[in-house]
Design a protein around this motif. Structure first.
Motif, PDB file in Angstrom:
ATOM      1  N   LYS A   1       0.933  -1.205  -0.014  1.00 34.47           N
ATOM      2  CA  LYS A   1      -0.248   0.054   0.274  1.00 34.47           C
ATOM      3  C   LYS A   1       0.761   1.229   0.105  1.00 34.47           C
ATOM      4  O   LYS A   1       0.460   2.249  -0.665  1.00 34.47           O
ATOM      5  CB  LYS A   1      -0.925  -0.115   1.176  1.00 34.47           C
TER       6      LYS A   1
ATOM      7  N   SER B   1       0.333   1.062  -3.942  1.00 37.00           N
ATOM      8  CA  SER B   1      -0.942   1.683  -4.241  1.00 37.00           C
ATOM      9  C   SER B   1      -1.793   1.657  -3.115  1.00 37.00           C
ATOM     10  O   SER B   1      -1.922   0.435  -2.594  1.00 37.00           O
ATOM     11  CB  SER B   1      -1.876   1.257  -5.520  1.00 37.00           C
TER      12      SER B   1
ATOM     13  N   GLU C   1      -4.938   1.344  -3.052  1.00 39.15           N
ATOM     14  CA  GLU C   1      -5.933   0.806  -3.398  1.00 39.15           C
ATOM     15  C   GLU C   1      -5.854  -0.977  -3.302  1.00 39.15           C
ATOM     16  O   GLU C   1      -6.750  -1.656  -3.305  1.00 39.15           O
ATOM     17  CB  GLU C   1      -6.493   1.073  -4.791  1.00 39.15           C
TER      18      GLU C   1
ATOM     19  N   THR D   1      -5.517  -4.354  -1.851  1.00 45.60           N
ATOM     20  CA  THR D   1      -6.115  -5.309  -0.911  1.00 45.60           C
ATOM     21  C   THR D   1      -5.340  -6.443  -0.283  1.00 45.60           C
ATOM     22  O   THR D   1      -4.585  -6.818  -1.336  1.00 45.60           O
ATOM     23  CB  THR D   1      -7.701  -5.858  -0.926  1.00 45.60           C
TER      24      THR D   1
ATOM     25  N   GLN E   1      -4.729  -8.323  -9.194  1.00 44.81           N
ATOM     26  CA  GLN E   1      -5.728  -7.517  -8.938  1.00 44.81           C
ATOM     27  C   GLN E   1      -7.068  -8.038  -9.694  1.00 44.81           C
ATOM     28  O   GLN E   1      -8.325  -8.096  -9.051  1.00 44.81           O
ATOM     29  CB  GLN E   1      -5.624  -6.064  -9.524  1.00 44.81           C
TER      30      GLN E   1
ATOM     31  N   PRO F   1      -2.598   8.268  -6.613  1.00 45.82           N
ATOM     32  CA  PRO F   1      -3.489   7.781  -5.807  1.00 45.82           C
ATOM     33  C   PRO F   1      -4.796   7.695  -6.322  1.00 45.82           C
ATOM     34  O   PRO F   1      -5.689   7.037  -6.444  1.00 45.82           O
ATOM     35  CB  PRO F   1      -3.352   8.005  -4.464  1.00 45.82           C
ATOM     36  N   ALA F   2      -5.103   8.993  -6.981  1.00 47.75           N
ATOM     37  CA  ALA F   2      -6.417   8.990  -7.508  1.00 47.75           C
ATOM     38  C   ALA F   2      -6.642   8.402  -8.812  1.00 47.75           C
ATOM     39  O   ALA F   2      -7.639   7.888  -8.873  1.00 47.75           O
ATOM     40  CB  ALA F   2      -6.724  10.624  -7.791  1.00 47.75           C
TER      41      ALA F   2
ATOM     42  N   GLU G   1      -4.988   5.673  -9.314  1.00 48.92           N
ATOM     43  CA  GLU G   1      -5.242   4.249  -9.216  1.00 48.92           C
ATOM     44  C   GLU G   1      -6.483   3.863  -8.611  1.00 48.92           C
ATOM     45  O   GLU G   1      -6.920   2.817  -8.708  1.00 48.92           O
ATOM     46  CB  GLU G   1      -3.889   3.719  -8.063  1.00 48.92           C
ATOM     47  N   ALA G   2      -7.213   4.784  -8.156  1.00 44.27           N
ATOM     48  CA  ALA G   2      -8.448   4.599  -7.239  1.00 44.27           C
ATOM     49  C   ALA G   2      -9.561   4.473  -8.534  1.00 44.27           C
ATOM     50  O   ALA G   2     -10.412   3.483  -8.259  1.00 44.27           O
ATOM     51  CB  ALA G   2      -8.733   6.072  -6.425  1.00 44.27           C
TER      52      ALA G   2
ATOM     53  N   SER H   1      -8.957   1.150 -10.271  1.00 42.50           N
ATOM     54  CA  SER H   1      -9.430   0.137  -9.555  1.00 42.50           C
ATOM     55  C   SER H   1     -11.031  -0.062  -9.491  1.00 42.50           C
ATOM     56  O   SER H   1     -11.566  -1.219  -9.811  1.00 42.50           O
ATOM     57  CB  SER H   1      -9.135   0.177  -7.935  1.00 42.50           C
ATOM     58  N   GLU H   2     -11.609   1.198  -9.823  1.00 35.72           N
ATOM     59  CA  GLU H   2     -13.118   0.937 -10.112  1.00 35.72           C
ATOM     60  C   GLU H   2     -13.337   0.563 -11.649  1.00 35.72           C
ATOM     61  O   GLU H   2     -14.212  -0.231 -11.798  1.00 35.72           O
ATOM     62  CB  GLU H   2     -13.607   2.653 -10.142  1.00 35.72           C
TER      63      GLU H   2
END
Length: 283
Positions: free
Chosen positions: A131, A135, A137, A139, A189, A216-217, A219-220, A223-224
């Motif tokens: 993380k 990233s 994002e 898990t 992922q 970060p934005a 990668e967010a 992920s979506e």
């Protein structure tokens, strides 16, 4: 392998963090015949992706000596030391002796994974390290999928299969991109989100997500978009990896132009047919 992996280690991990000195004995015992065979192979005048692979067991031993305590990290992390995107030009010592270099973007990416290898080897929790260095994002399931990927049980025995560029417009085959550590991460992922391997391969090989990590934005949103693609992986519009990659790349381009761009439209997820038919997703 040459000195590239050692240079990456020196650039990414300060000597003060190393567990042991490289001056201490670390190399495994090898017979005189084995050493002579390695030297002869390295002294040959031809070059190629396989040249230097004989030294990989020595790299494994050196990394264990310098950074590891009892157990080394997953071999999935070793790609940061070895991967080469083949996009940095060619170093020619003489005719028939050329070395294909990695690009600056490729080196920068690899250094992140070298730092990650060192962090895990030196005792950091893998999920926290992923993380922080890659990233936020990611898990626990994604990290575990990356660390337990096929082939992680053994140290790499071959180098990146890059091609010798014929000219400045040469593009390396998709196999080169898919051999990299970021591609392995994108595959993990997609798998953790329930998507088929085709989604991970398409994202890694046919979109910007396989070339470098975003902010970060970014990668967010990525992920979506990846979760959306995994959800609709069986849609007829996603008949092959090219169409999947085109759709994801179009979504990323829209978000890059307009940060308020959303995967939800009118309260519902965007329909694959509308994304694929959107204004100009690249082929």
């Amino acid at each position: 392998a040459g000195v590239g992996p050692i240079l990456r280690l020196a650039a990414a991990v300060p000597k003060g963090k190393w567990r042991r000195s490289p001056m201490d004995r670390w190399a495994p015992e090898r017979s005189a015949e084995e050493l002579e065979r390695v030297v002869q192979k390295l002294d040959r005048q031809d070059e190629g992706p396989e040249i230097g692979a004989d030294c990989l067991p020595l790299l494994e031993a050196l990394l264990r000596h310098l950074l590891c305590d009892e157990y080394p990290p997953s071999n999935s992390l070793v790609g940061g030391f070895l991967w080469n995107d083949g996009a940095g030009g060619v170093l020619r010592e003489c005719e028939g002796r050329e070395v294909v270099l990695s690009s600056g973007v490729g080196i920068k990416l690899c250094l992140k994974f070298v730092k990650l290898y060192a962090a895990v080897a030196l005792g950091e929790k893998p999920v926290a390290a992923f993380k922080e260095l890659l990233s936020p994002e990611l898990t626990k399931k994604m990290v575990r999928g990356f660390l337990d990927a096929p082939g992680a049980a053994s140290f790499p025995s071959a180098l990146t299969p890059v091609e010798l560029p014929e000219d400045v417009r040469h593009v390396q085959p998709l196999a080169v991109t898919l051999a990299g550590p970021l591609a392995a991460l994108r595959l993990a992922q997609a798998e953790s989100l329930g998507g088929p391997a085709a989604v991970g391969r398409a994202v890694a090989a046919r979109t910007r997500l396989g070339k470098e990590l975003g902010s970060p934005a970014e990668e967010a949103f990525a992920s979506e978009a990846l979760a959306w693609c995994c959800r609709f992986a069986d849609a007829p519009e996603f008949e092959d990896e090219r169409s999947i990659g085109s759709a994801i790349e179009w979504l990323l381009s829209q978000h890059a132009t307009d940060p308020s761009f959303s995967m939800v439209l009118g309260g519902n997820p965007r329909a694959p047919k509308n994304v694929v038919a959107g204004p100009g997703p690249p082929g």
